[in-house]
Design a protein around this motif. Structure first.
Motif, PDB file in Angstrom:
ATOM      1  N   LYS A   1      11.901  38.374  32.444  1.00 53.66           N
ATOM      2  CA  LYS A   1      13.732  39.665  32.785  1.00 53.66           C
ATOM      3  C   LYS A   1      14.289  38.724  34.642  1.00 53.66           C
ATOM      4  O   LYS A   1      15.458  38.572  34.645  1.00 53.66           O
ATOM      5  CB  LYS A   1      13.420  40.797  33.490  1.00 53.66           C
ATOM      6  CG  LYS A   1      13.184  41.774  32.327  1.00 53.66           C
ATOM      7  CD  LYS A   1      12.623  42.906  32.960  1.00 53.66           C
ATOM      8  CE  LYS A   1      12.400  44.259  32.053  1.00 53.66           C
ATOM      9  NZ  LYS A   1      11.928  45.378  32.500  1.00 53.66           N
ATOM     10  N   ASN A   2      13.442  38.156  34.891  1.00 53.07           N
ATOM     11  CA  ASN A   2      13.667  36.942  35.489  1.00 53.07           C
ATOM     12  C   ASN A   2      14.578  35.702  36.184  1.00 53.07           C
ATOM     13  O   ASN A   2      15.422  35.598  35.848  1.00 53.07           O
ATOM     14  CB  ASN A   2      12.470  37.035  36.940  1.00 53.07           C
ATOM     15  CG  ASN A   2      13.011  35.696  38.228  1.00 53.07           C
ATOM     16  OD1 ASN A   2      14.047  36.002  39.112  1.00 53.07           O
ATOM     17  ND2 ASN A   2      12.585  34.587  38.359  1.00 53.07           N
ATOM     18  N   ILE A   3      14.232  35.487  34.788  1.00 55.18           N
ATOM     19  CA  ILE A   3      14.983  34.509  34.149  1.00 55.18           C
ATOM     20  C   ILE A   3      15.724  34.494  33.330  1.00 55.18           C
ATOM     21  O   ILE A   3      17.654  33.923  33.616  1.00 55.18           O
ATOM     22  CB  ILE A   3      14.300  33.485  32.535  1.00 55.18           C
ATOM     23  CG1 ILE A   3      12.505  32.855  33.918  1.00 55.18           C
ATOM     24  CG2 ILE A   3      15.040  32.830  32.213  1.00 55.18           C
ATOM     25  CD1 ILE A   3      11.690  32.628  32.065  1.00 55.18           C
ATOM     26  N   SER A   4      16.055  35.845  32.849  1.00 60.83           N
ATOM     27  CA  SER A   4      17.200  36.437  32.518  1.00 60.83           C
ATOM     28  C   SER A   4      18.475  36.485  33.486  1.00 60.83           C
ATOM     29  O   SER A   4      19.247  36.523  33.404  1.00 60.83           O
ATOM     30  CB  SER A   4      17.063  37.698  31.374  1.00 60.83           C
ATOM     31  OG  SER A   4      18.004  37.826  30.985  1.00 60.83           O
TER      32      SER A   4
ATOM     33  N   LEU B   1      20.301  33.556  34.494  1.00 56.87           N
ATOM     34  CA  LEU B   1      20.724  33.237  33.278  1.00 56.87           C
ATOM     35  C   LEU B   1      22.769  33.397  33.076  1.00 56.87           C
ATOM     36  O   LEU B   1      23.171  33.887  32.709  1.00 56.87           O
ATOM     37  CB  LEU B   1      20.543  32.938  31.937  1.00 56.87           C
ATOM     38  CG  LEU B   1      19.283  32.069  32.359  1.00 56.87           C
ATOM     39  CD1 LEU B   1      18.232  31.983  30.812  1.00 56.87           C
ATOM     40  CD2 LEU B   1      19.555  30.574  32.454  1.00 56.87           C
ATOM     41  N   GLY B   2      22.378  34.384  33.840  1.00 60.79           N
ATOM     42  CA  GLY B   2      23.295  35.784  34.008  1.00 60.79           C
ATOM     43  C   GLY B   2      23.799  36.731  32.829  1.00 60.79           C
ATOM     44  O   GLY B   2      24.302  37.415  32.609  1.00 60.79           O
ATOM     45  N   ARG B   3      22.251  36.921  32.333  1.00 61.51           N
ATOM     46  CA  ARG B   3      22.319  38.243  31.195  1.00 61.51           C
ATOM     47  C   ARG B   3      20.909  38.672  31.564  1.00 61.51           C
ATOM     48  O   ARG B   3      20.241  38.978  32.435  1.00 61.51           O
ATOM     49  CB  ARG B   3      21.629  37.640  30.224  1.00 61.51           C
ATOM     50  CG  ARG B   3      22.129  35.933  30.206  1.00 61.51           C
ATOM     51  CD  ARG B   3      20.662  34.908  29.330  1.00 61.51           C
ATOM     52  NE  ARG B   3      21.865  33.928  27.808  1.00 61.51           N
ATOM     53  CZ  ARG B   3      21.036  32.978  27.531  1.00 61.51           C
ATOM     54  NH1 ARG B   3      19.374  33.592  27.779  1.00 61.51           N
ATOM     55  NH2 ARG B   3      21.662  31.517  27.635  1.00 61.51           N
ATOM     56  N   ASP B   4      21.786  40.511  31.687  1.00 63.96           N
ATOM     57  CA  ASP B   4      20.992  41.852  32.489  1.00 63.96           C
ATOM     58  C   ASP B   4      20.505  42.281  31.704  1.00 63.96           C
ATOM     59  O   ASP B   4      19.126  42.388  31.844  1.00 63.96           O
ATOM     60  CB  ASP B   4      22.341  42.704  32.611  1.00 63.96           C
ATOM     61  CG  ASP B   4      23.349  41.862  33.401  1.00 63.96           C
ATOM     62  OD1 ASP B   4      23.146  41.376  34.546  1.00 63.96           O
ATOM     63  OD2 ASP B   4      24.776  42.811  33.516  1.00 63.96           O
ATOM     64  N   THR B   5      20.082  41.964  30.595  1.00 60.24           N
ATOM     65  CA  THR B   5      18.720  42.185  29.009  1.00 60.24           C
ATOM     66  C   THR B   5      18.569  41.372  28.409  1.00 60.24           C
ATOM     67  O   THR B   5      18.937  40.012  28.266  1.00 60.24           O
ATOM     68  CB  THR B   5      20.218  43.921  28.602  1.00 60.24           C
ATOM     69  OG1 THR B   5      20.759  42.795  27.602  1.00 60.24           O
ATOM     70  CG2 THR B   5      20.187  44.920  29.727  1.00 60.24           C
TER      71      THR B   5
END
Length: 232
Positions: free
Chosen positions: A14-17, A20-24
């Motif tokens: 989730k931290n990486i996501s 990267l600007g990805r919420d899910t």
């Protein structure tokens, strides 16, 4: 075999996501649905006889002898003829029930035949190196490229098709499919069905060869010099 435990994987991903600007995080990759799949169209409506003819023609291109068991002969007679045409043994083969099922039990009665034995481990390798002929069945056969697909295993060593001077592939006619497309589908479906497949699946297209040096084809560079496919 010991398996490790992954800690805090969800928070880590989730931290990486988030960075990267990805919420899910997508739970799985969704396979695309193509409007046109040309890979399925090649030889799509070919009959078994037509696939055998394609395979035979391709064998001429890949420097492989093609033999089809005649109605008046048995597979055993045909195999013995091919073995003798290559000068006989020593022979190495798999511990495979298909030999007995196909009427080839006499192969194991020869004094010059070795059977891949998992109990002796690496001691199988010298037997394969000294063998004149290695013999296996083809699990899937690709007509378009003239490729045999081998599922290796504890009793089905990879060296049997690699180290002897000559390799003979026994090809059940029903194992012949048009091309790689169907072979990978079969393998995928086996995995989906929970079948225990080897981590090593070999795709062999005739004798080994290379044209890397001055564009001159050399056959038998790192494997069998001669290969025969016997279709039955």
């Amino acid at each position: 075999m010991k398996t490790g435990t992954v800690h805090n994987s969800d928070s880590f991903l989730k931290n990486i996501s988030s960075r990267l600007g990805r919420d899910t995080i997508e739970p799985a990759v969704t396979l695309p649905e193509w409007s046109y799949s040309p890979q399925h169209r090649v030889l799509e409506n070919a009959t078994q006889e037509e696939l055998i003819a394609v395979l035979e023609k391709q064998c001429q291109i890949i420097h492989t002898d093609f033999v089809r068991v005649k109605p008046e002969n048995t597979l055993e007679e045909t195999l013995n003829y091919v073995i003798e045409s290559y000068g006989g043994g020593p022979i190495i083969t798999w511990d495979d029930p298909r030999f007995e099922q196909s009427g080839l039990s006499s192969l194991f009665e020869r004094d010059d035949t070795s059977i891949w034995d998992p109990s002796i481990g690496d001691n199988n390798i010298p037997l394969a190196e000294k063998a004149n002929i290695g013999i296996t069945f083809s699990d899937i056969t690709l007509a378009e490229s003239g490729t045999v697909v081998l599922f290796s295993g504890a009793k089905k060593g990879r060296a049997v098709s690699l180290l002897p001077t000559v390799y003979i592939a026994l090809i059940p006619a029903e194992s012949i499919v048009p091309r790689m497309t169907q072979a990978t589908s079969i393998i995928h479906n086996k995995i989906q069905d929970g079948d225990a497949l080897s981590s090593c699946i070999n795709f062999i297209t005739g004798p080994s060869n290379s044209a890397d040096i001055e564009m001159k084809l050399v056959v038998g560079v790192h494997g069998p010099i001669k290969v025969t496919y016997i279709v039955y």
